[in-house]
Scaffold this active site. Structure first.
Site, PDB file in Angstrom:
ATOM      1  N   LEU A 108       0.687  -1.191   0.153  1.00 53.59           N
ATOM      2  CA  LEU A 108       0.314   0.139  -0.052  1.00 53.59           C
ATOM      3  C   LEU A 108       0.756   1.069   0.416  1.00 53.59           C
ATOM      4  O   LEU A 108       1.611   1.124   0.806  1.00 53.59           O
ATOM      5  CB  LEU A 108      -1.084   0.526   1.212  1.00 53.59           C
ATOM      6  CG  LEU A 108      -1.733  -0.879   1.146  1.00 53.59           C
ATOM      7  CD1 LEU A 108      -2.844  -0.541   2.245  1.00 53.59           C
ATOM      8  CD2 LEU A 108      -2.206  -1.795   0.251  1.00 53.59           C
ATOM      9  N   GLY A 153       1.286  -5.426   0.644  1.00 51.83           N
ATOM     10  CA  GLY A 153       0.411  -5.247   0.026  1.00 51.83           C
ATOM     11  C   GLY A 153       0.720  -5.703  -1.244  1.00 51.83           C
ATOM     12  O   GLY A 153      -0.089  -6.670  -2.427  1.00 51.83           O
ATOM     13  N   ASN A 177       4.177  -7.817   6.233  1.00 60.31           N
ATOM     14  CA  ASN A 177       4.874  -7.306   7.707  1.00 60.31           C
ATOM     15  C   ASN A 177       4.407  -6.073   7.987  1.00 60.31           C
ATOM     16  O   ASN A 177       5.418  -5.526   8.908  1.00 60.31           O
ATOM     17  CB  ASN A 177       6.200  -6.626   6.886  1.00 60.31           C
ATOM     18  CG  ASN A 177       6.191  -5.701   5.636  1.00 60.31           C
ATOM     19  OD1 ASN A 177       4.789  -5.545   4.985  1.00 60.31           O
ATOM     20  ND2 ASN A 177       6.291  -4.275   5.703  1.00 60.31           N
ATOM     21  N   GLU A 178       3.369  -5.958   7.626  1.00 58.10           N
ATOM     22  CA  GLU A 178       2.021  -4.963   8.588  1.00 58.10           C
ATOM     23  C   GLU A 178       2.468  -4.570  10.380  1.00 58.10           C
ATOM     24  O   GLU A 178       2.914  -3.453  10.125  1.00 58.10           O
ATOM     25  CB  GLU A 178       0.931  -4.949   8.140  1.00 58.10           C
ATOM     26  CG  GLU A 178       0.005  -5.047   7.152  1.00 58.10           C
ATOM     27  CD  GLU A 178       0.455  -6.148   6.192  1.00 58.10           C
ATOM     28  OE1 GLU A 178       0.591  -7.192   6.082  1.00 58.10           O
ATOM     29  OE2 GLU A 178      -0.619  -6.467   4.811  1.00 58.10           O
TER      30      GLU A 178
HETATM   31  C1  LIG Z   1      -7.925  -4.196  15.699  1.00 56.69           C
HETATM   32  C2  LIG Z   1      -8.918  -3.250  14.051  1.00 56.69           C
HETATM   33  C3  LIG Z   1      -8.356  -4.128  12.765  1.00 56.69           C
HETATM   34  C4  LIG Z   1      -8.512  -3.258  11.495  1.00 56.69           C
HETATM   35  C5  LIG Z   1      -8.469  -3.081  10.329  1.00 56.69           C
HETATM   36  C6  LIG Z   1      -8.959  -2.937   9.381  1.00 56.69           C
HETATM   37  C7  LIG Z   1      -8.349  -2.803   8.561  1.00 56.69           C
HETATM   38  C8  LIG Z   1      -6.691  -2.771   8.229  1.00 56.69           C
HETATM   39  C9  LIG Z   1      -5.496  -1.688   9.093  1.00 56.69           C
HETATM   40  C10 LIG Z   1      -4.408  -0.806   7.775  1.00 56.69           C
HETATM   41  C11 LIG Z   1      -4.457  -1.925   7.185  1.00 56.69           C
HETATM   42  C12 LIG Z   1      -3.393  -1.930   5.864  1.00 56.69           C
HETATM   43  C13 LIG Z   1      -2.345  -3.266   5.655  1.00 56.69           C
HETATM   44  C14 LIG Z   1      -1.013  -2.370   5.190  1.00 56.69           C
HETATM   45  C15 LIG Z   1      -0.385  -3.223   3.879  1.00 56.69           C
HETATM   46  C16 LIG Z   1       0.688  -2.433   3.759  1.00 56.69           C
HETATM   47  O1  LIG Z   1       1.036  -2.896   2.332  1.00 56.69           O
HETATM   48  S1  LIG Z   1       1.515  -1.052   4.260  1.00 56.69           S
HETATM   49  C17 LIG Z   1       2.414  -1.177   3.498  1.00 56.69           C
HETATM   50  C18 LIG Z   1       3.838  -2.071   3.745  1.00 56.69           C
HETATM   51  N1  LIG Z   1       5.022  -1.955   2.613  1.00 56.69           N
HETATM   52  C19 LIG Z   1       6.420  -1.978   2.957  1.00 56.69           C
HETATM   53  O2  LIG Z   1       6.623  -1.812   4.145  1.00 56.69           O
HETATM   54  C20 LIG Z   1       7.282  -1.249   1.791  1.00 56.69           C
HETATM   55  C21 LIG Z   1       8.256  -0.882   2.520  1.00 56.69           C
HETATM   56  N2  LIG Z   1       9.215  -0.230   1.345  1.00 56.69           N
HETATM   57  C22 LIG Z   1      10.013  -0.684   1.145  1.00 56.69           C
HETATM   58  O3  LIG Z   1      11.142  -1.971   2.198  1.00 56.69           O
HETATM   59  C23 LIG Z   1      11.131  -0.342   0.435  1.00 56.69           C
HETATM   60  O4  LIG Z   1      11.135   0.496  -0.073  1.00 56.69           O
HETATM   61  C24 LIG Z   1      11.435  -1.486  -0.879  1.00 56.69           C
HETATM   62  C25 LIG Z   1       9.936  -1.813  -1.511  1.00 56.69           C
HETATM   63  C26 LIG Z   1      12.302  -2.883  -0.109  1.00 56.69           C
HETATM   64  C27 LIG Z   1      12.436  -0.843  -1.877  1.00 56.69           C
HETATM   65  O5  LIG Z   1      13.512  -0.881  -1.269  1.00 56.69           O
HETATM   66  P1  LIG Z   1      14.700   0.351  -2.371  1.00 56.69           P
HETATM   67  O6  LIG Z   1      14.724   0.232  -3.648  1.00 56.69           O
HETATM   68  O7  LIG Z   1      15.719  -0.066  -1.473  1.00 56.69           O
HETATM   69  O8  LIG Z   1      13.796   1.708  -2.409  1.00 56.69           O
HETATM   70  P2  LIG Z   1      13.156   2.500  -1.026  1.00 56.69           P
HETATM   71  O9  LIG Z   1      13.366   2.277  -0.035  1.00 56.69           O
HETATM   72  O10 LIG Z   1      14.796   3.778  -1.327  1.00 56.69           O
HETATM   73  O11 LIG Z   1      12.114   3.330  -1.541  1.00 56.69           O
HETATM   74  C28 LIG Z   1      12.609   3.956  -2.654  1.00 56.69           C
HETATM   75  C29 LIG Z   1      10.875   5.528  -2.375  1.00 56.69           C
HETATM   76  O12 LIG Z   1      10.647   5.211  -2.485  1.00 56.69           O
HETATM   77  C30 LIG Z   1       9.702   5.092  -0.895  1.00 56.69           C
HETATM   78  N3  LIG Z   1       8.696   4.115  -0.590  1.00 56.69           N
HETATM   79  C31 LIG Z   1       9.008   2.402  -0.292  1.00 56.69           C
HETATM   80  N4  LIG Z   1       8.124   2.060  -0.195  1.00 56.69           N
HETATM   81  C32 LIG Z   1       6.975   2.690  -0.064  1.00 56.69           C
HETATM   82  C33 LIG Z   1       5.515   2.640   0.228  1.00 56.69           C
HETATM   83  N5  LIG Z   1       4.766   1.563   0.659  1.00 56.69           N
HETATM   84  N6  LIG Z   1       4.256   3.805   0.570  1.00 56.69           N
HETATM   85  C34 LIG Z   1       4.866   5.435  -0.048  1.00 56.69           C
HETATM   86  N7  LIG Z   1       6.201   5.408  -0.535  1.00 56.69           N
HETATM   87  C35 LIG Z   1       7.304   3.955  -0.479  1.00 56.69           C
HETATM   88  C36 LIG Z   1      10.517   5.554   0.140  1.00 56.69           C
HETATM   89  O13 LIG Z   1      10.072   6.580   0.966  1.00 56.69           O
HETATM   90  C37 LIG Z   1      11.298   6.465  -1.446  1.00 56.69           C
HETATM   91  O14 LIG Z   1      11.454   7.981  -1.751  1.00 56.69           O
HETATM   92  P3  LIG Z   1      12.253   8.763  -1.922  1.00 56.69           P
HETATM   93  O15 LIG Z   1      12.152   8.456  -3.227  1.00 56.69           O
HETATM   94  O16 LIG Z   1      12.845   8.933  -0.704  1.00 56.69           O
HETATM   95  O17 LIG Z   1      11.298  10.559  -1.674  1.00 56.69           O
END
Ligand SMILES: CCCCC/C=C\C/C=C\CCC/C=C/C(=O)SCCNC(=O)CCNC(=O)[C@H](O)C(C)(C)COP(=O)(O)OP(=O)(O)OC[C@H]1O[C@@H](n2cnc3c(N)ncnc32)[C@H](O)[C@@H]1OP(=O)(O)O
Length: 301
Positions: A108, A153, A177-178
């Site tokens: 996400l 996601g 990994n949430e």
């Molecule tokens: C009790 C009641 C319960 C109720 C429940 C109801 C609902 C549930 C509620 C919530 C549910 C949410 C479910 C969520 C699901 C998700 O998917 S959350 C997202 C999880 N994702 C991550 O943790 C991944 C994070 N990113 C990374 O680990 C790395 O970026 C990578 C994908 C491994 C790639 O690495 P690398 O190539 O080194 O790239 P960078 O880390 O340098 O990133 C580049 C730029 O991209 C930005 N970025 C990375 N990931 C995200 C993201 N997910 N969203 C937005 N932006 C992201 C990062 O900040 C860098 O930005 P800049 O270039 O520095 O500006």
């Protein structure tokens, strides 16, 4: 930063998009798989569709630099592409993959979950539900060619496909990994995990927020094959051929029998699920946790 068509695009994003360095090798692999010259691509800004009408297969590539995070725009464009392919009798299968190097999907888009209005959170969650229901229940055979990291996601997208091929590279981690971000996967993601890896493995992975490296992902059953990076797409297409050898009507009815009860749990309570997400993500503590995580990501970059 580099300047392209008036947009400020990070240089590393440009490097990733189109995978310049590996372009020639991939073009060779595509040609070998029958998807090279003469194929008319279509799609949208963030979703590239490479159709092979003769084979009845379309390769759907996520192309939203830098990391294919699931923004509202990407979700919407993907739903539209899938709907189009689902309704076109030419196609019997899709391969879902990434056009970027090293990342399948970062999950996400966290900027959609931070500092926005409740109305925005609701719109975003409805779009995510829509994508999941469409992909999970699609009559098409869906094979995920997972050519990069696929957390949260991103993992959900893969789990919604019928078959998963993962690249054998240390950066190609996949999993839910949430909890590491201080958030909770929705129940329908949990259901997908349970259906794929069983209750105990799902429980551990979801609670611990495990990101599995390829060998572990294969061992636990999160993916079906792990192959060298340059063979992910051709292996996915070979798997597709095996699935397409089965008559569609029998396979589709079986898929529906296996998946509909899971999908119905959401379909019957979609609005309650939206409200549950909105109130969860609007909490101050959740906003703080997401903000801190995003800042850490940006500092790392
Ligand atoms: C009790 C009641 C319960 C109720 C429940 C109801 C609902 C549930 C509620 C919530 C549910 C949410 C479910 C969520 C699901 C998700 O998917 S959350 C997202 C999880 N994702 C991550 O943790 C991944 C994070 N990113 C990374 O680990 C790395 O970026 C990578 C994908 C491994 C790639 O690495 P690398 O190539 O080194 O790239 P960078 O880390 O340098 O990133 C580049 C730029 O991209 C930005 N970025 C990375 N990931 C995200 C993201 N997910 N969203 C937005 N932006 C992201 C990062 O900040 C860098 O930005 P800049 O270039 O520095 O500006």
């Amino acid at each position: 930063m580099a300047l392209m068509a008036g947009l400020r695009v990070p240089a590393r994003a440009l490097l990733r998009s189109g995978c310049w360095l590996r372009g020639a090798a991939l073009a060779g692999a595509e040609a070998a798989a029958g998807l090279g010259a003469g194929v008319r691509r279509f799609g949208s800004q963030r979703v590239l569709v490479e159709p092979d009408p003769a084979a009845g297969v379309a390769v759907v590539k996520l192309k939203s630099p830098p990391v294919n995070s699931l923004s509202l725009e990407l979700l919407t464009e993907l739903v539209i592409s899938l709907e189009k392919l689902d309704n076109d009798k030419t196609f019997r299968g899709i391969v879902l993959t990434s056009d970027l190097c090293g990342v399948f999907s970062a999950g996400l888009d966290l900027t959609e979950l931070c500092g926005r209005s409740p109305a925005h959170y609701a719109e975003y969650w409805r779009a995510l539900q829509e994508l999941w229901l469409r992909l999970y229940l699609s009559g098409l055979v869906s094979v995920a060619a997972v050519n990069g990291a696929s957390p949260a996601g991103g993992c959900l997208l893969c789990l919604s496909c019928d078959y998963r091929v993962l690249a054998d590279s240390p950066s190609c981690v996949i999993g839910p990994n949430e909890t590491r971000l201080g958030i909770v996967a929705p129940f329908w993601f949990k259901d997908c995990m349970v259906n794929t890896v069983g209750h105990r493995a799902a429980e551990q992975a979801l609670q611990l927020g495990t990101l599995f490296p390829p060998a572990e992902a294969l061992r636990v059953g999160l993916v079906d094959q792990v192959v060298p990076e340059d063979q992910v797409q051709s292996t996915a297409l070979a798997a597709m051929a095996r699935w397409l050898a089965i008559p569609d009507h029998a396979r589709q009815l079986t898929k529906s029998m296996m998946r509909k009860p899971t999908a119905d749990r959401l379909a019957k309570h979609r609005e309650a699920d939206v409200q549950s997400f909105v109130s969860f993500v609007s909490r101050d503590s959740i906003q703080k946790a997401l903000q801190t995580y995003l800042e850490k990501l940006k500092q790392k970059g």
